[in-house]
Design an enzyme around this catalytic site. Structure first.
Site, PDB file in Angstrom:
ATOM      1  N   ASN A  71     -15.653   0.059 -38.681  1.00 52.56           N
ATOM      2  CA  ASN A  71     -15.446   1.260 -37.871  1.00 52.56           C
ATOM      3  C   ASN A  71     -14.321   2.111 -38.449  1.00 52.56           C
ATOM      4  OD1 ASN A  71     -17.234   0.732 -35.456  1.00 52.56           O
ATOM      5  ND2 ASN A  71     -16.028  -1.146 -35.471  1.00 52.56           N
ATOM      6  N   ALA A 114      -8.176   0.807 -35.252  1.00 49.74           N
ATOM      7  CA  ALA A 114      -7.377  -0.183 -35.974  1.00 49.74           C
ATOM      8  C   ALA A 114      -6.413   0.449 -36.973  1.00 49.74           C
ATOM      9  CB  ALA A 114      -8.318  -1.146 -36.703  1.00 49.74           C
ATOM     10  N   HIS A 171      -5.411  -2.987 -43.235  1.00 47.98           N
ATOM     11  CA  HIS A 171      -6.112  -1.751 -43.601  1.00 47.98           C
ATOM     12  C   HIS A 171      -5.172  -0.924 -44.457  1.00 47.98           C
ATOM     13  CE1 HIS A 171      -8.984  -2.391 -40.179  1.00 47.98           C
ATOM     14  NE2 HIS A 171      -7.933  -3.032 -39.720  1.00 47.98           N
TER      15      HIS A 171
HETATM   16  N1  NAD Z   1     -12.596   1.642 -33.947  1.00 47.12           N
HETATM   17  C1  NAD Z   1     -12.001   0.523 -34.402  1.00 47.12           C
HETATM   18  O1  NAD Z   1     -11.087   0.583 -35.235  1.00 47.12           O
HETATM   19  C2  NAD Z   1     -12.470  -0.810 -33.887  1.00 47.12           C
HETATM   20  C3  NAD Z   1     -11.671  -1.949 -34.048  1.00 47.12           C
HETATM   21  C4  NAD Z   1     -12.134  -3.159 -33.533  1.00 47.12           C
HETATM   22  C5  NAD Z   1     -13.369  -3.226 -32.893  1.00 47.12           C
HETATM   23  N2  NAD Z   1     -14.132  -2.105 -32.789  1.00 47.12           N
HETATM   24  C6  NAD Z   1     -15.462  -2.138 -32.134  1.00 47.12           C
HETATM   25  O2  NAD Z   1     -15.279  -2.180 -30.741  1.00 47.12           O
HETATM   26  C7  NAD Z   1     -16.433  -2.766 -30.135  1.00 47.12           C
HETATM   27  C8  NAD Z   1     -15.972  -3.820 -29.129  1.00 47.12           C
HETATM   28  O3  NAD Z   1     -15.259  -4.832 -29.814  1.00 47.12           O
HETATM   29  P1  NAD Z   1     -14.830  -6.194 -29.054  1.00 47.12           P
HETATM   30  O4  NAD Z   1     -13.966  -6.942 -29.997  1.00 47.12           O
HETATM   31  O5  NAD Z   1     -14.335  -5.878 -27.681  1.00 47.12           O
HETATM   32  O6  NAD Z   1     -16.244  -6.930 -28.927  1.00 47.12           O
HETATM   33  P2  NAD Z   1     -16.659  -8.077 -27.894  1.00 47.12           P
HETATM   34  O7  NAD Z   1     -17.880  -8.719 -28.454  1.00 47.12           O
HETATM   35  O8  NAD Z   1     -15.480  -8.941 -27.550  1.00 47.12           O
HETATM   36  O9  NAD Z   1     -17.052  -7.282 -26.561  1.00 47.12           O
HETATM   37  C9  NAD Z   1     -18.161  -6.437 -26.460  1.00 47.12           C
HETATM   38  C10 NAD Z   1     -18.663  -6.545 -25.021  1.00 47.12           C
HETATM   39  O10 NAD Z   1     -19.606  -5.518 -24.802  1.00 47.12           O
HETATM   40  C11 NAD Z   1     -20.691  -6.069 -24.076  1.00 47.12           C
HETATM   41  N3  NAD Z   1     -21.891  -5.259 -24.318  1.00 47.12           N
HETATM   42  C12 NAD Z   1     -22.613  -5.161 -25.460  1.00 47.12           C
HETATM   43  N4  NAD Z   1     -23.653  -4.323 -25.252  1.00 47.12           N
HETATM   44  C13 NAD Z   1     -23.562  -3.885 -23.985  1.00 47.12           C
HETATM   45  C14 NAD Z   1     -24.346  -3.026 -23.185  1.00 47.12           C
HETATM   46  N5  NAD Z   1     -25.440  -2.443 -23.673  1.00 47.12           N
HETATM   47  N6  NAD Z   1     -23.978  -2.800 -21.903  1.00 47.12           N
HETATM   48  C15 NAD Z   1     -22.862  -3.385 -21.398  1.00 47.12           C
HETATM   49  N7  NAD Z   1     -22.075  -4.233 -22.099  1.00 47.12           N
HETATM   50  C16 NAD Z   1     -22.442  -4.478 -23.375  1.00 47.12           C
HETATM   51  C17 NAD Z   1     -20.822  -7.506 -24.608  1.00 47.12           C
HETATM   52  O11 NAD Z   1     -21.531  -8.305 -23.677  1.00 47.12           O
HETATM   53  C18 NAD Z   1     -19.353  -7.884 -24.728  1.00 47.12           C
HETATM   54  O12 NAD Z   1     -18.864  -8.375 -23.484  1.00 47.12           O
HETATM   55  C19 NAD Z   1     -17.266  -3.333 -31.291  1.00 47.12           C
HETATM   56  O13 NAD Z   1     -18.347  -2.452 -31.591  1.00 47.12           O
HETATM   57  C20 NAD Z   1     -16.302  -3.364 -32.460  1.00 47.12           C
HETATM   58  O14 NAD Z   1     -16.954  -3.235 -33.706  1.00 47.12           O
HETATM   59  C21 NAD Z   1     -13.701  -0.906 -33.255  1.00 47.12           C
END
Ligand code: NAD
Length: 276
Positions: A201, A135, A230
């Site tokens: 994150n 992000a 941010h």
């Molecule tokens: N690095 C960054 O700056 C940043 C920014 C935004 C989000 N994120 C992170 O990215 C990740 C994904 O975010 P999102 O918005 O796509 O979330 P989301 O909830 O829309 O999607 C996550 C998906 O992963 C699936 N999932 C969870 N555990 C699983 C497993 N063990 N096996 C298979 N599938 C699994 C869920 O069913 C869901 O479909 C989160 O951890 C979020 O915190 C990071």
């Protein structure tokens, strides 16, 4: 660079066979990242989902429902876009199998146990964990400036109060946050990531570039902002910097920033690019 990837010419030996990417999680970020990669015909994907998905999958995308099946498909790189818990349970096995991982859930590294498991798996599997900018941005500057040994970084997550409804209510600050910025947390990046695993994150990503001890994280509910914002303030021997990212929501899912999936796809593309 892994042995498989390096050639005298610098080109990727997997290029002729296509670029095979694994994706863990097919939610907002995983799906958008997959679509971005599939827009390039050189890519094919194997996606680990919790359960088989109903309906037609996009061309060049196959789904698996177990970690063993994902690893057996031998993707050249895996994108984790699931959750901190999924990262902790699944990423070390991929790394141990020699497959590099691009992690969205960077906050999972706040756990000493997960950190140690990742470091050991990278060493044994001769693989690497890639921390995407996610992000935010400016990590190259921060990491370079940190080498001076004299750097102090403040990372501030500034979101509309609606993003923190439960936390503000629990702290008795819901009313105050209607008219003024309210600081919900001030402290270390690992502690922030532990308290807010879905939201902090970026704080840990910044702290890993700057140094954990040199980074202060603030979480602010601010009625003056309309998007997830941010801010990174850097002061140090090499100079000062102030970076501000006002992220637009993904067109497909307002709960996640558009830039996150773009960053994951960009990190994958970079790993195949002979010019780093
Ligand atoms: N690095 C960054 O700056 C940043 C920014 C935004 C989000 N994120 C992170 O990215 C990740 C994904 O975010 P999102 O918005 O796509 O979330 P989301 O909830 O829309 O999607 C996550 C998906 O992963 C699936 N999932 C969870 N555990 C699983 C497993 N063990 N096996 C298979 N599938 C699994 C869920 O069913 C869901 O479909 C989160 O951890 C979020 O915190 C990071």
């Amino acid at each position: 660079m892994t042995q498989e990837r390096s050639t005298a010419a610098g080109a990727d030996p997997g290029e002729e066979a296509g670029r095979h990417v694994g994706v863990i999680g097919y939610g907002a970020a995983g799906r958008a990242c997959a679509a971005l990669l599939l827009a390039d015909p050189r890519y094919r994907l194997t996606v680990l989902m919790r359960s088989p998905m109903a309906g037609q999958l996009p061309d060049r995308l196959s789904a698996v429902t177990s970690l063993d099946a994902l690893i057996a498909a031998r993707p050249q790189i895996v994108v984790e876009a699931a959750s901190a818990e999924a990262f902790a349970t699944l990423a070390p096995a991929c790394l141990l199998a020699g497959i590099d991982v691009v992690a969205a859930s960077v906050g999972a590294l706040q756990s000493r146990e997960t950190w140690d498991a990742v470091v050991a798996a990278c060493s044994e599997g001769r693989s690497r964990l890639v921390l995407p900018s996610g992000a935010v941005g400016g990590l190259d500057y921060i990491a370079a400036a940190a080498l001076s040994g004299d750097i102090a970084v403040t990372y501030t997550s500034r979101k509309p109060p609606a993003a923190w409804t439960a936390e503000l209510a629990a702290a008795g600050l819901a009313e105050a946050a209607r008219s003024q910025a309210v600081t919900l947390f001030e402290g270390s990046a690992p502690e922030a990531a532990r308290l807010y695993p879905r939201n902090l994150n970026a704080g840990l990503t910044v702290a890993l570039a700057a140094g954990i001890d040199r980074t202060l994280v603030r979480v602010v509910a601010d009625p003056a902002v309309t998007t997830n914002t941010h801010e990174i303030a850097v002061t140090g021997a090499a100079g000062d910097a102030f970076l501000r990212f006002a992220n637009r929501p993904s067109p497909d899912n307002p709960k996640t920033s558009m830039i996150t999936a773009l960053s994951l796809a960009s990190a994958v593309r970079k790993r195949f690019d002979p010019m780093q």
